[in-house]
Design a protein around this motif. Structure first.
Motif, PDB file in Angstrom:
ATOM      1  N   ALA A  64      28.669 -24.953  33.719  1.00 13.28           N
ATOM      2  CA  ALA A  64      28.317 -25.743  32.535  1.00 13.28           C
ATOM      3  C   ALA A  64      29.067 -27.066  32.510  1.00 13.28           C
ATOM      4  CB  ALA A  64      28.602 -24.948  31.269  1.00 13.28           C
ATOM      5  N   SER A  65      30.332 -27.041  32.901  1.00 10.78           N
ATOM      6  CA  SER A  65      31.110 -28.279  32.951  1.00 10.78           C
ATOM      7  C   SER A  65      32.296 -28.086  33.879  1.00 10.78           C
ATOM      8  CB  SER A  65      31.582 -28.698  31.557  1.00 10.78           C
ATOM      9  OG  SER A  65      32.539 -27.789  31.076  1.00 10.78           O
ATOM     10  N   VAL A  66      32.783 -29.214  34.396  1.00  9.66           N
ATOM     11  CA  VAL A  66      33.929 -29.208  35.299  1.00  9.66           C
ATOM     12  C   VAL A  66      34.874 -30.314  34.853  1.00  9.66           C
ATOM     13  CG1 VAL A  66      34.695 -29.451  37.687  1.00  9.66           C
ATOM     14  CG2 VAL A  66      32.466 -28.445  37.210  1.00  9.66           C
ATOM     15  N   SER A  67      36.150 -29.984  34.755  1.00 17.02           N
ATOM     16  CA  SER A  67      37.151 -31.001  34.457  1.00 17.02           C
ATOM     17  C   SER A  67      38.324 -30.821  35.419  1.00 17.02           C
ATOM     18  CB  SER A  67      37.611 -30.915  33.006  1.00 17.02           C
ATOM     19  OG  SER A  67      38.140 -29.639  32.727  1.00 17.02           O
ATOM     20  N   GLY A 115      43.829 -28.218  40.267  1.00 19.37           N
ATOM     21  CA  GLY A 115      42.471 -27.863  40.700  1.00 19.37           C
ATOM     22  C   GLY A 115      41.442 -28.318  39.688  1.00 19.37           C
ATOM     23  N   TYR A 116      40.549 -27.395  39.351  1.00 20.69           N
ATOM     24  CA  TYR A 116      39.467 -27.695  38.421  1.00 20.69           C
ATOM     25  C   TYR A 116      39.375 -26.609  37.355  1.00 20.69           C
ATOM     26  CZ  TYR A 116      38.054 -30.860  42.127  1.00 20.69           C
ATOM     27  OH  TYR A 116      38.044 -31.848  43.069  1.00 20.69           O
ATOM     28  N   ASN A 117      39.111 -27.035  36.137  1.00 22.53           N
ATOM     29  CA  ASN A 117      38.847 -26.124  35.040  1.00 22.53           C
ATOM     30  C   ASN A 117      37.330 -26.069  34.899  1.00 22.53           C
ATOM     31  OD1 ASN A 117      39.312 -24.410  32.914  1.00 22.53           O
ATOM     32  ND2 ASN A 117      39.628 -26.051  31.439  1.00 22.53           N
ATOM     33  N   VAL A 118      36.738 -24.899  35.135  1.00 22.30           N
ATOM     34  CA  VAL A 118      35.285 -24.754  35.201  1.00 22.30           C
ATOM     35  C   VAL A 118      34.809 -23.855  34.065  1.00 22.30           C
ATOM     36  CG1 VAL A 118      33.361 -24.015  36.643  1.00 22.30           C
ATOM     37  CG2 VAL A 118      35.403 -24.948  37.710  1.00 22.30           C
ATOM     38  N   GLU A 119      33.838 -24.350  33.310  1.00 18.36           N
ATOM     39  CA  GLU A 119      33.194 -23.539  32.280  1.00 18.36           C
ATOM     40  C   GLU A 119      31.881 -23.020  32.838  1.00 18.36           C
ATOM     41  OE1 GLU A 119      32.862 -25.235  28.389  1.00 18.36           O
ATOM     42  OE2 GLU A 119      34.788 -26.262  28.594  1.00 18.36           O
ATOM     43  N   LEU A 120      31.655 -21.715  32.672  1.00 19.06           N
ATOM     44  CA  LEU A 120      30.489 -21.049  33.257  1.00 19.06           C
ATOM     45  C   LEU A 120      29.640 -20.395  32.193  1.00 19.06           C
ATOM     46  CD1 LEU A 120      32.464 -19.250  36.090  1.00 19.06           C
ATOM     47  CD2 LEU A 120      31.050 -21.278  36.352  1.00 19.06           C
ATOM     48  N   LEU A 135      37.359 -20.675  33.989  1.00 13.68           N
ATOM     49  CA  LEU A 135      38.287 -20.279  35.043  1.00 13.68           C
ATOM     50  C   LEU A 135      38.837 -21.517  35.723  1.00 13.68           C
ATOM     51  CD1 LEU A 135      36.877 -20.498  38.133  1.00 13.68           C
ATOM     52  CD2 LEU A 135      35.587 -18.598  37.224  1.00 13.68           C
ATOM     53  N   ASN A 136      39.980 -21.345  36.381  1.00 14.03           N
ATOM     54  CA  ASN A 136      40.595 -22.413  37.164  1.00 14.03           C
ATOM     55  C   ASN A 136      40.379 -22.115  38.638  1.00 14.03           C
ATOM     56  OD1 ASN A 136      41.692 -23.877  34.969  1.00 14.03           O
ATOM     57  ND2 ASN A 136      43.290 -22.326  34.786  1.00 14.03           N
ATOM     58  N   THR A 137      40.026 -23.132  39.399  1.00  7.97           N
ATOM     59  CA  THR A 137      39.776 -22.955  40.819  1.00  7.97           C
ATOM     60  C   THR A 137      40.163 -24.215  41.570  1.00  7.97           C
ATOM     61  OG1 THR A 137      38.113 -22.361  42.475  1.00  7.97           O
ATOM     62  CG2 THR A 137      37.368 -23.726  40.634  1.00  7.97           C
ATOM     63  N   THR A 138      40.374 -24.056  42.863  1.00  7.42           N
ATOM     64  CA  THR A 138      40.634 -25.213  43.720  1.00  7.42           C
ATOM     65  C   THR A 138      39.370 -25.643  44.448  1.00  7.42           C
ATOM     66  OG1 THR A 138      41.332 -23.720  45.492  1.00  7.42           O
ATOM     67  CG2 THR A 138      43.055 -24.616  44.056  1.00  7.42           C
ATOM     68  N   GLN A 139      38.306 -24.832  44.381  1.00  6.72           N
ATOM     69  CA  GLN A 139      37.039 -25.180  45.034  1.00  6.72           C
ATOM     70  C   GLN A 139      36.323 -26.264  44.235  1.00  6.72           C
ATOM     71  OE1 GLN A 139      34.847 -21.504  45.385  1.00  6.72           O
ATOM     72  NE2 GLN A 139      35.632 -21.160  47.449  1.00  6.72           N
ATOM     73  N   LYS A 157      40.144 -13.920  31.254  1.00  5.01           N
ATOM     74  CA  LYS A 157      41.165 -14.528  32.109  1.00  5.01           C
ATOM     75  C   LYS A 157      41.185 -13.913  33.503  1.00  5.01           C
ATOM     76  CE  LYS A 157      43.960 -15.595  28.116  1.00  5.01           C
ATOM     77  NZ  LYS A 157      45.129 -15.257  27.331  1.00  5.01           N
ATOM     78  N   GLU A 158      40.497 -12.785  33.687  1.00  5.77           N
ATOM     79  CA  GLU A 158      40.494 -12.103  34.975  1.00  5.77           C
ATOM     80  C   GLU A 158      39.312 -12.497  35.853  1.00  5.77           C
ATOM     81  OE1 GLU A 158      40.507  -8.043  33.678  1.00  5.77           O
ATOM     82  OE2 GLU A 158      42.668  -8.006  33.413  1.00  5.77           O
ATOM     83  N   VAL A 159      38.459 -13.382  35.360  1.00  2.00           N
ATOM     84  CA  VAL A 159      37.283 -13.818  36.120  1.00  2.00           C
ATOM     85  C   VAL A 159      37.732 -14.734  37.246  1.00  2.00           C
ATOM     86  CG1 VAL A 159      35.132 -15.115  35.992  1.00  2.00           C
ATOM     87  CG2 VAL A 159      35.767 -13.607  34.136  1.00  2.00           C
ATOM     88  N   VAL A 160      37.216 -14.479  38.451  1.00  3.00           N
ATOM     89  CA  VAL A 160      37.542 -15.299  39.617  1.00  3.00           C
ATOM     90  C   VAL A 160      36.252 -15.827  40.241  1.00  3.00           C
ATOM     91  CG1 VAL A 160      39.706 -14.118  40.138  1.00  3.00           C
ATOM     92  CG2 VAL A 160      37.595 -13.283  41.142  1.00  3.00           C
ATOM     93  N   LEU A 161      36.366 -16.974  40.883  1.00  2.00           N
ATOM     94  CA  LEU A 161      35.242 -17.571  41.585  1.00  2.00           C
ATOM     95  C   LEU A 161      35.184 -16.968  42.980  1.00  2.00           C
ATOM     96  CD1 LEU A 161      32.981 -19.710  41.601  1.00  2.00           C
ATOM     97  CD2 LEU A 161      34.674 -21.323  42.451  1.00  2.00           C
ATOM     98  N   VAL A 162      34.096 -16.265  43.279  1.00  7.58           N
ATOM     99  CA  VAL A 162      33.954 -15.621  44.588  1.00  7.58           C
ATOM    100  C   VAL A 162      33.427 -16.622  45.607  1.00  7.58           C
ATOM    101  CG1 VAL A 162      32.797 -13.774  45.852  1.00  7.58           C
ATOM    102  CG2 VAL A 162      33.609 -13.366  43.529  1.00  7.58           C
ATOM    103  N   ARG A 163      32.303 -17.292  45.267  1.00  6.56           N
ATOM    104  CA  ARG A 163      31.754 -18.295  46.176  1.00  6.56           C
ATOM    105  C   ARG A 163      30.780 -19.203  45.419  1.00  6.56           C
ATOM    106  NH1 ARG A 163      27.139 -15.092  49.592  1.00  6.56           N
ATOM    107  NH2 ARG A 163      26.559 -13.710  47.904  1.00  6.56           N
TER     108      ARG A 163
END
Length: 159
Positions: A9-12, A17-22, A57-61, A143-149
């Protein structure tokens, strides 16, 4: 780990890394059954529609708005939520029935209406407690959600 597809939905950008709203649309299995048109559960499922779930979630991708991603979360969170929502009201109903039976035998010469009233009150208390605790579990599981791919951009159908 359970997985689901979600739309970005959005990326900041952040310092780490990046704060990603899904957004993820919850889907019922009722829509895929051949009896969904005549089944009571299928009719109720269609009446309420699909709920959109939101996670952050926070990610480096590197991801872009609109991309489809696969996310994962531990089964433990789902099992705890299901046990809380289904079992707590049921256990409270049984406790209410036992307590109501005890009170009914002592003070109301075994009146079943007393048992029913205590059962309903305790079940209502169980539902209220389950709602309150499920919000806590939902916040923790978010808070336990992770980005798989990252799967890519959605397919746009032309008419």
């Amino acid at each position: 780990m359970m997985t689901a597809l979600a739309t970005v939905a959005s990326v900041s950008a952040t310092s780490n890394g990046y704060n990603v709203e899904l957004n993820c649309q919850r889907q019922s299995s009722c829509s895929h059954c051949s009896s969904s048109g005549s089944c009571g559960t299928g009719v109720v499922s269609k009446a309420f529609g699909n709920k959109i779930l939101r996670w952050t979630l926070n990610t480096t991708q590197v991801v872009r708005k609109g991309q489809i991603v696969e996310i994962g979360f531990p089964e433990k969170s789902l099992l705890q939520s299901a046990a809380l929502v289904y079992l707590l009201p049921l256990v409270m109903l049984i406790i209410g029935a036992l307590f109501g039976q005890s009170v009914s035998l002592q003070y109301f010469s075994n009146n079943e209406l007393v048992v029913i009233i205590f059962s309903i009150l305790c079940a209502w208390l169980g539902i209220t407690l389950a709602k309150r605790f499920s919000k806590i579990l939902e916040a923790r599981s978010g808070k336990e959600v992770v980005l798989v791919r990252v799967l890519g951009d959605p397919v746009i159908q032309s008419e």
